[in-house]
Design a protein around this motif. Structure first.
Motif, PDB file in Angstrom:
ATOM      1  N   LEU A 189       0.954  -1.280   0.068  1.00 34.10           N
ATOM      2  CA  LEU A 189       0.034   0.044  -0.116  1.00 34.10           C
ATOM      3  C   LEU A 189       0.896   1.217   0.092  1.00 34.10           C
ATOM      4  CD1 LEU A 189      -2.735   1.476   0.225  1.00 34.10           C
ATOM      5  CD2 LEU A 189      -2.597   1.194   2.709  1.00 34.10           C
ATOM      6  N   LYS A 190       1.907   1.183   0.625  1.00 34.78           N
ATOM      7  CA  LYS A 190       2.832   2.408   0.915  1.00 34.78           C
ATOM      8  C   LYS A 190       3.602   2.646  -0.695  1.00 34.78           C
ATOM      9  CE  LYS A 190       5.595   2.259   4.144  1.00 34.78           C
ATOM     10  NZ  LYS A 190       6.805   1.632   5.133  1.00 34.78           N
ATOM     11  N   PHE A 191       3.860   1.555  -1.302  1.00 35.41           N
ATOM     12  CA  PHE A 191       4.304   1.648  -2.562  1.00 35.41           C
ATOM     13  C   PHE A 191       3.380   2.189  -3.392  1.00 35.41           C
ATOM     14  CE2 PHE A 191       5.733  -0.693  -6.662  1.00 35.41           C
ATOM     15  CZ  PHE A 191       6.668   0.215  -6.949  1.00 35.41           C
ATOM     16  N   THR A 192       2.200   1.668  -3.432  1.00 38.74           N
ATOM     17  CA  THR A 192       1.026   2.166  -4.365  1.00 38.74           C
ATOM     18  C   THR A 192       0.932   3.405  -4.260  1.00 38.74           C
ATOM     19  OG1 THR A 192       0.019  -0.206  -4.565  1.00 38.74           O
ATOM     20  CG2 THR A 192      -1.363   1.804  -4.668  1.00 38.74           C
ATOM     21  N   LEU A 193       0.840   4.165  -2.822  1.00 42.98           N
ATOM     22  CA  LEU A 193       0.410   5.571  -2.542  1.00 42.98           C
ATOM     23  C   LEU A 193       1.781   6.400  -3.105  1.00 42.98           C
ATOM     24  CD1 LEU A 193      -0.897   5.081   1.054  1.00 42.98           C
ATOM     25  CD2 LEU A 193      -2.105   5.942  -0.926  1.00 42.98           C
ATOM     26  N   MET A 194       2.871   6.109  -3.017  1.00 49.13           N
ATOM     27  CA  MET A 194       3.997   6.773  -3.419  1.00 49.13           C
ATOM     28  C   MET A 194       3.841   7.039  -4.945  1.00 49.13           C
ATOM     29  SD  MET A 194       7.064   5.117  -1.411  1.00 49.13           S
ATOM     30  CE  MET A 194       8.431   6.102  -2.170  1.00 49.13           C
ATOM     31  N   TYR A 195       3.489   5.896  -5.571  1.00 49.10           N
ATOM     32  CA  TYR A 195       3.336   5.789  -7.053  1.00 49.10           C
ATOM     33  C   TYR A 195       2.041   6.935  -7.650  1.00 49.10           C
ATOM     34  CZ  TYR A 195       1.601   4.255 -11.922  1.00 49.10           C
ATOM     35  OH  TYR A 195       1.431   4.241 -13.149  1.00 49.10           O
ATOM     36  N   LEU A 196       1.054   6.584  -6.763  1.00 49.82           N
ATOM     37  CA  LEU A 196      -0.147   7.259  -6.794  1.00 49.82           C
ATOM     38  C   LEU A 196      -0.105   8.896  -6.551  1.00 49.82           C
ATOM     39  CD1 LEU A 196      -2.974   7.565  -7.490  1.00 49.82           C
ATOM     40  CD2 LEU A 196      -3.629   7.140  -5.145  1.00 49.82           C
ATOM     41  N   MET A 197       0.754   9.465  -5.900  1.00 49.54           N
ATOM     42  CA  MET A 197       1.014  10.826  -5.499  1.00 49.54           C
ATOM     43  C   MET A 197       2.039  11.270  -6.734  1.00 49.54           C
ATOM     44  SD  MET A 197       1.610  11.291  -1.442  1.00 49.54           S
ATOM     45  CE  MET A 197       2.929   9.924  -1.266  1.00 49.54           C
ATOM     46  N   ASP A 198       2.900  10.739  -7.217  1.00 54.01           N
ATOM     47  CA  ASP A 198       3.647  11.090  -8.081  1.00 54.01           C
ATOM     48  C   ASP A 198       3.087  11.268  -9.430  1.00 54.01           C
ATOM     49  OD1 ASP A 198       5.970  11.253  -6.733  1.00 54.01           O
ATOM     50  OD2 ASP A 198       6.777   9.287  -7.419  1.00 54.01           O
ATOM     51  N   HIS A 199       2.013  10.465  -9.717  1.00 50.46           N
ATOM     52  CA  HIS A 199       1.352  10.451 -11.160  1.00 50.46           C
ATOM     53  C   HIS A 199      -0.432  10.558 -11.017  1.00 50.46           C
ATOM     54  CE1 HIS A 199       4.970   9.007 -12.666  1.00 50.46           C
ATOM     55  NE2 HIS A 199       4.921   8.373 -11.661  1.00 50.46           N
ATOM     56  N   TYR A 200      -0.770  11.455 -10.046  1.00 56.91           N
ATOM     57  CA  TYR A 200      -2.083  11.581  -9.631  1.00 56.91           C
ATOM     58  C   TYR A 200      -3.033  12.355 -10.791  1.00 56.91           C
ATOM     59  CZ  TYR A 200      -6.279  12.391  -6.821  1.00 56.91           C
ATOM     60  OH  TYR A 200      -7.548  12.379  -6.602  1.00 56.91           O
ATOM     61  N   GLN A 201      -2.140  13.269 -11.532  1.00 56.87           N
ATOM     62  CA  GLN A 201      -2.817  13.827 -12.572  1.00 56.87           C
ATOM     63  C   GLN A 201      -3.154  13.123 -13.709  1.00 56.87           C
ATOM     64  OE1 GLN A 201      -3.904  16.802 -11.858  1.00 56.87           O
ATOM     65  NE2 GLN A 201      -2.974  16.815  -9.814  1.00 56.87           N
ATOM     66  N   ASP A 202      -2.573  12.003 -14.016  1.00 58.62           N
ATOM     67  CA  ASP A 202      -2.680  11.086 -15.113  1.00 58.62           C
ATOM     68  C   ASP A 202      -3.915  10.307 -14.846  1.00 58.62           C
ATOM     69  OD1 ASP A 202      -2.591   8.711 -16.823  1.00 58.62           O
ATOM     70  OD2 ASP A 202      -0.636   9.646 -17.589  1.00 58.62           O
ATOM     71  N   LEU A 203      -4.906  10.493 -15.361  1.00 56.55           N
ATOM     72  CA  LEU A 203      -6.137   9.865 -15.154  1.00 56.55           C
ATOM     73  C   LEU A 203      -6.134   8.288 -15.436  1.00 56.55           C
ATOM     74  CD1 LEU A 203      -9.062   9.848 -14.702  1.00 56.55           C
ATOM     75  CD2 LEU A 203      -9.590  10.210 -17.207  1.00 56.55           C
ATOM     76  N   GLN A 204      -5.648   7.937 -16.497  1.00 59.37           N
ATOM     77  CA  GLN A 204      -5.269   6.239 -16.515  1.00 59.37           C
ATOM     78  C   GLN A 204      -4.575   5.815 -15.424  1.00 59.37           C
ATOM     79  OE1 GLN A 204      -2.454   4.849 -19.283  1.00 59.37           O
ATOM     80  NE2 GLN A 204      -3.904   3.315 -20.192  1.00 59.37           N
ATOM     81  N   LYS A 205      -3.591   6.272 -15.166  1.00 59.94           N
ATOM     82  CA  LYS A 205      -2.617   5.583 -14.259  1.00 59.94           C
ATOM     83  C   LYS A 205      -3.234   6.007 -12.809  1.00 59.94           C
ATOM     84  CE  LYS A 205       1.873   6.624 -16.271  1.00 59.94           C
ATOM     85  NZ  LYS A 205       1.512   7.339 -17.548  1.00 59.94           N
ATOM     86  N   ARG A 206      -4.014   7.039 -12.368  1.00 59.42           N
ATOM     87  CA  ARG A 206      -4.744   6.942 -11.097  1.00 59.42           C
ATOM     88  C   ARG A 206      -5.834   5.864 -11.129  1.00 59.42           C
ATOM     89  NH1 ARG A 206      -6.303  12.189 -11.884  1.00 59.42           N
ATOM     90  NH2 ARG A 206      -8.574  11.966 -12.231  1.00 59.42           N
TER      91      ARG A 206
END
Length: 370
Positions: free
Chosen positions: A306-323
């Motif tokens: 979950l920690k790894f996922t949140l780090m990824y999510l915060m870095d790429h939150y503006q990308d709709l597909q990745k989010r």
């Protein structure tokens, strides 16, 4: 002919290593097949560089040869300094999302290279070329080669590539070739100890100014755009696949895999769909937890994922597909921890406070890595 072709290929290859268009090729390769990406690169680069070569050939016939050499040398010096420029994370993909794969890539590369140093390099190489068509073939080949390298090598070692080394190699080569052209092309009265000293001082001062932000970023331990992109595109889903496999209790504990009747099995299917389709359509339903048997999963492993996922999510939150893809996996991990999904609107502090209400210990563990 062959010399001009190889010359053009080399310069474009140098100019594009670690550049945003190489990174863009890596990004597209996570959504489309490699042959579609490379075909798009070919079409976009052919059109962009075709315009550049036509322009360079046209002005080449109007300007004296020695003046062209001085212009070319000055341009290479400019490209050397430009190589030290820190790239921003640009996303040309969004504006071309509705086109087909090949046209999307072609449009992104055509637009992305307008006025860029690669297009200017094509112009510079073509102004005094005897065979402009081979210059065009060389520049397009260079784009294909560097994009292929970005896709293949980036998937393996992209996060380990030293950004400064790549930039210094490009900087050094452009600077050497540019300086040689100026030295051999300028009239003798302009080549003396005074002008050479002034040139060296100018290069040192401007280079130091451009290098400073790169060194500061390295000192802070920040990842380069190339490194971030490599992790983003190739490692996240596969890392999560490995993480979920480690969380799985295995058939020795559960017997035959229960698939979607187990939260881990359900998450495995989601990740597989994400890797194969480039999207996750499966959604966690709030009442689905009733069919998922409670099992003694290792919560520490789930928290790490979950920690790894949140780090990824915060870095790429503006990308709709990745989010959307990341949120789907985040929800499954939350279901395994809390038997419910949580809301996340991009505010990590509010999210952690919500988790604190559920389990203060988990909140503290997550906070350590964010």
């Amino acid at each position: 002919m062959l010399r001009e072709y190889l010359h053009a290929l080399l310069f474009i290859f140098i100019a594009e290593m670690g550049d945003k268009t190489q990174i863009l090729a890596m990004m597209f390769a996570t959504k489309y097949k490699m042959r579609q990406v490379l075909l798009g690169v070919f079409i976009g680069s052919l059109l962009n560089h075709g315009v550049a070569v036509l322009f360079g050939t046209f002005i080449g016939g109007m300007i004296p040869a020695n003046v062209l050499q001085i212009i070319a040398g000055s341009a290479f010096i400019f490209f050397a300094l430009w190589s030290l420029k820190e790239e921003d994370d640009e996303d040309e993909e969004e504006s071309t999302r509705k086109l087909g794969p090949v046209l999307t890539v072609a449009a992104a590369f055509f637009i992305g290279e307008l006025g860029d140093k690669t297009q200017l390099t094509a112009i510079t190489l073509s102004v005094d070329a005897a065979h402009p068509f081979f210059i065009l073939l060389g520049t397009v080949s260079g784009m294909l080669l560097t994009s292929g390298v970005g896709i293949i090598v980036g998937s393996k070692i992209g996060d380990k590539i030293p950004e400064l080394l790549m930039k210094f190699i490009a900087y050094g080569l452009f600077l050497v070739f540019g300086s040689m052209k100026l030295y051999t092309s300028l009239p003798d009265r302009y080549v003396n100890a005074f002008t050479i000293s002034g040139f060296v001082i100018f290069i040192v001062i401007v280079s130091a100014f451009l290098i400073k932000p790169l060194l500061e970023k390295k000192k802070k331990g920040e990842k380069s755009l190339y490194q971030k992109t490599a992790i983003t595109l190739y490692e996240y889903m596969n890392q999560m696949k490995n993480n979920i496999e480690n969380i799985c209790l295995g058939e020795g504990t559960c017997g035959h895999c229960q698939g979607k009747n187990c939260i881990v099995g359900y998450t495995k299917d989601m990740i597989k769909e994400g890797i194969e389709q480039g999207a996750i359509t499966s959604k966690i339903e709030s009442d689905n937890h009733e069919i998922w048997a409670k099992k003694a999963f290792d919560h520490a492993k789930i928290i790490d994922s979950l920690k790894f996922t949140l780090m990824y999510l915060m870095d790429h939150y503006q990308d709709l597909q990745k989010r959307e893809m990341t949120n789907a996996i985040r929800n499954s991990l939350e279901m395994a921890l809390f038997e419910e999904t949580l809301e996340f609107d991009g505010d990590i502090h509010a999210y952690l406070e919500h988790i604190k209400e559920k389990n203060p210990f988990i909140m503290e563990e997550l906070k350590k890595g964010l």
